[in-house]
Design a protein around this motif. Structure first.
Motif, PDB file in Angstrom:
ATOM      1  N   LEU A 139      -5.130   7.106   1.412  1.00 20.83           N
ATOM      2  CA  LEU A 139      -5.316   6.010   2.362  1.00 20.83           C
ATOM      3  C   LEU A 139      -5.355   4.627   1.710  1.00 20.83           C
ATOM      4  O   LEU A 139      -4.791   3.675   2.266  1.00 20.83           O
ATOM      5  CB  LEU A 139      -6.583   6.232   3.189  1.00 20.83           C
ATOM      6  N   PRO A 140      -6.018   4.437   0.540  1.00 18.90           N
ATOM      7  CA  PRO A 140      -5.987   3.100  -0.057  1.00 18.90           C
ATOM      8  C   PRO A 140      -4.566   2.634  -0.388  1.00 18.90           C
ATOM      9  O   PRO A 140      -4.285   1.430  -0.363  1.00 18.90           O
ATOM     10  CB  PRO A 140      -6.827   3.262  -1.333  1.00 18.90           C
ATOM     11  N   VAL A 141      -3.670   3.589  -0.685  1.00 18.69           N
ATOM     12  CA  VAL A 141      -2.261   3.245  -0.926  1.00 18.69           C
ATOM     13  C   VAL A 141      -1.586   2.911   0.396  1.00 18.69           C
ATOM     14  O   VAL A 141      -0.885   1.897   0.526  1.00 18.69           O
ATOM     15  CB  VAL A 141      -1.529   4.408  -1.627  1.00 18.69           C
ATOM     16  N   LEU A 142      -1.801   3.746   1.386  1.00 21.76           N
ATOM     17  CA  LEU A 142      -1.154   3.567   2.679  1.00 21.76           C
ATOM     18  C   LEU A 142      -1.585   2.267   3.353  1.00 21.76           C
ATOM     19  O   LEU A 142      -0.826   1.675   4.127  1.00 21.76           O
ATOM     20  CB  LEU A 142      -1.501   4.756   3.585  1.00 21.76           C
ATOM     21  N   PHE A 143      -2.774   1.783   3.042  1.00 23.76           N
ATOM     22  CA  PHE A 143      -3.310   0.580   3.671  1.00 23.76           C
ATOM     23  C   PHE A 143      -2.773  -0.698   3.048  1.00 23.76           C
ATOM     24  O   PHE A 143      -2.923  -1.772   3.616  1.00 23.76           O
ATOM     25  CB  PHE A 143      -4.840   0.603   3.566  1.00 23.76           C
ATOM     26  N   ASN A 144      -2.139  -0.577   1.892  1.00 22.86           N
ATOM     27  CA  ASN A 144      -1.658  -1.737   1.140  1.00 22.86           C
ATOM     28  C   ASN A 144      -0.130  -1.738   1.132  1.00 22.86           C
ATOM     29  O   ASN A 144       0.500  -0.836   0.578  1.00 22.86           O
ATOM     30  CB  ASN A 144      -2.209  -1.675  -0.288  1.00 22.86           C
ATOM     31  N   LEU A 145       0.471  -2.757   1.762  1.00 22.09           N
ATOM     32  CA  LEU A 145       1.927  -2.794   1.908  1.00 22.09           C
ATOM     33  C   LEU A 145       2.649  -2.718   0.567  1.00 22.09           C
ATOM     34  O   LEU A 145       3.646  -1.997   0.411  1.00 22.09           O
ATOM     35  CB  LEU A 145       2.339  -4.073   2.652  1.00 22.09           C
ATOM     36  N   THR A 146       2.149  -3.457  -0.403  1.00 24.21           N
ATOM     37  CA  THR A 146       2.792  -3.463  -1.720  1.00 24.21           C
ATOM     38  C   THR A 146       2.729  -2.088  -2.363  1.00 24.21           C
ATOM     39  O   THR A 146       3.726  -1.590  -2.920  1.00 24.21           O
ATOM     40  CB  THR A 146       2.114  -4.497  -2.642  1.00 24.21           C
TER      41      THR A 146
END
Length: 569
Positions: A139-146
């Protein structure tokens, strides 16, 4: 005069991105009268699933007022927050805001409750895998567009899922949650609002009410709470997460035998100038302050849990047949911290007899059981207490647990699991015996041992009438195991194991060579019948050893000698 708000609430909308950023900056604070964080992983998953589906997730109530510079904890997230002139204190919505921040901010998402990912193939939220899998995005990856773009650059074979991932990212970031913000100087008004909001819907538990009643200013650091006590017991003893209501009842039992007494006056001075219950309630430590009660309550619980693990064979809270037995033991070890070996044996005998008999023999069921048993423990009479406890559960003809019904949340099944644990189960993969740390790591915050139990052969291959049998289960606490059964490990010896080591591992699960042959020949029913008989024999032996029904409950010799001397005098 009736208290009213200084200003009427203002309504606004916050995106999830707004709330996460405010939490990260220290603008979000939790008032002292708030309940502790109580959601488990499945609750957090349900919240994110609702957001992606576009379901309403309720509104927030935020209290605008200054906040000091301090360490702020939101679930597993810790922020060195600066002083804020108009912080947002969460009156209602703590579980949701904490879950969002802890699951979406990388440094907080290591906690198993918040370590979530999105499975692009299955289109759902799942626990984050131990190692990266291209189609399961944390989720922390999915929440960050970059970071999402970087993820697909790293795994170009998943490019067909880019649009789907971008849609989920946009939905998470832009999802709006309504909020009311109030400005109010009188904390009692906010506490009143908090109490009313929580009692309109799901009622607060007794432990939550107790915590709110005896909370204090936010700037008291390192103050014990029920959550912290549970965390200490799990981290230090590996006993799992004891629920707050059990901790409250154990603490009350230590202080007085009536665990159902009025809690609102527990630490309030009465007319005589002493703390505690006025009137008829018995309080063994009337002068004791709140913090002392919490500290000594934790110490007593530690002694009780040490007894359960080392003497009674209960390795984890998820395998404790009845929670009220921990409450009784807490009172006993609070008043009698160092029982002699004979008393320990009698106490183990009482515990297992009480577990087998169950609370049904008491008028009022569990409520009656905890009342009678706690009142049996006298502060200055260890032997008298143990003898009275034994008398209360003297039912030697009680039927044993039924192995035809295996449910991990039922006391009978927990007794069966403890009998398996006493057989020192071994890994069928490497032959090593499992220990309490293995069990604790697998069960995490679970209240039962379900995640440590595996099917031996596929459940779908067994006729319906046999599917509930214990014979097709084994206690195999293995972390990150994707296999639902252990059939291959049972029928094929791993090359790393010698024949003797493999057979020893099989025997630890009461699986004989003949049973292996039955599985290999697809004679599943014959296998179940043979293993069920072996399990029954092992259970009988275990309970005979623990309950010692045929033994006399003779107190220690030293206590008898003392009584004789007193009579002569």
């Amino acid at each position: 005069m009736t208290s009213v708000l200084d200003d009427r609430p203002s309504a606004t909308m916050f995106t999830v991105e707004n709330l996460v950023n405010m939490a990260r900056s220290g603008e979000i604070r939790i008032p002292h009268f708030q309940r502790d964080f109580r959601w488990q992983r499945q609750d957090v998953v349900r919240l994110f699933d609702s957001i992606v589906r576009g379901y309403p997730v309720g509104s927030l109530l935020l209290w605008r007022r200054p906040a000091p510079k301090q360490l702020v904890r939101l679930g597993s997230l810790e922020i060195q927050a600066p002083s804020v002139s108009a912080a947002r204190w969460v009156v209602d919505g703590q579980q949701r805001i904490t879950s969002l921040a802890s699951a979406l901010i990388p440094e907080a998402s290591r906690d198993p409750r918040f370590a979530l990912a999105y499975n692009l193939r299955e289109q759902g939220f799942v626990p984050a895998p131990a190692e990266e899998e291209p189609l399961i995005i944390p989720l922390p990856v999915l929440f960050n567009l970059t970071r999402v773009l970087q993820w697909f650059q790293k795994y170009p074979e998943t490019s067909e899922y880019v649009d789907q991932a971008n849609n989920i990212t946009q939905t998470l970031r832009q999802f709006q949650i309504p909020a009311y913000e109030v400005t109010q100087n009188d904390v009692k008004v906010l506490q009143d609002i908090f109490d009313r909001m929580n009692n309109y819907g799901k009622r607060l538990s007794r432990a939550e009410i107790f915590s709110a009643l005896f909370a204090d200013d936010e700037d008291i650091k390192n103050r014990l709470t029920f959550d912290k006590i549970a965390e200490h017991l799990d981290e230090d003893l590996g006993f799992g997460s004891v629920d707050n209501d059990t901790i409250l009842m154990a603490m009350l039992a230590r202080r007085g035998p009536d665990v159902k007494r009025e809690i609102r006056n527990e630490f309030i001075e009465n007319e005589s100038g002493t703390r505690g219950q006025p009137g008829r309630a018995i309080i063994d430590f009337p002068e004791e302050a709140r913090d002392t009660a919490y500290e000594l309550g934790e110490i007593a619980m530690r002694r009780a849990i040490h007894f359960l693990q080392e003497e009674a064979g209960i390795p984890h809270f998820g395998m404790l047949p009845y929670r009220h037995l921990l409450v009784v033991l807490t009172r006993l070890f609070a008043h009698h911290p160092n029982p002699d070996p004979r008393s320990i044996r009698l106490l183990r005998r009482w515990f297992w007899r009480a577990a087998v008999v169950g609370p049904e023999v008491f008028k009022g069921g569990t409520t009656g059981a905890v009342r009678f048993l706690v009142f049996a423990v006298k502060p200055n009479d260890l032997q008298g207490s143990i003898q009275e406890l034994l008398k209360l559960v003297d039912y030697p003809e009680t039927p044993l647990p039924n192995l035809r019904r295996f449910r991990s949340n039922e006391a009978a099944t927990k007794i069966v699991l403890c009998s398996w644990w006493a057989n020192m189960p071994r890994s069928l993969d490497d032959g090593n015996a499992f220990d309490r740390e293995d069990l604790s790591e697998v069960l995490l915050d679970r209240l039962t041992a379900l995640d440590a139990v595996r099917y031996i052969v596929p459940r779908s291959s067994i006729p319906h009438e046999y599917r509930m049998w214990a014979a097709n289960r084994a206690l195999v606490p293995v972390v990150d195991s994707n296999a639902t059964t252990i059939e291959s490990l049972v029928t094929q010896r791993p090359l790393r194991l010698s024949e003797a080591a493999w057979r020893a591992a099989m025997a630890s699960h009461l699986i004989s060579s003949e049973m292996v042959t039955l599985i290999a020949e697809a004679r599943a029913i014959d296998f179940l019948k043979a293993r069920q008989a072996a399990l029954q024999m092992q259970l009988n032996t275990f309970l005979e050893r623990m309950c010692e029904w045929k033994f006399e409950n003779t107190p220690p010799l030293t206590s008898l000698l003392i009584e004789d001397l007193e009579e002569e005098d």
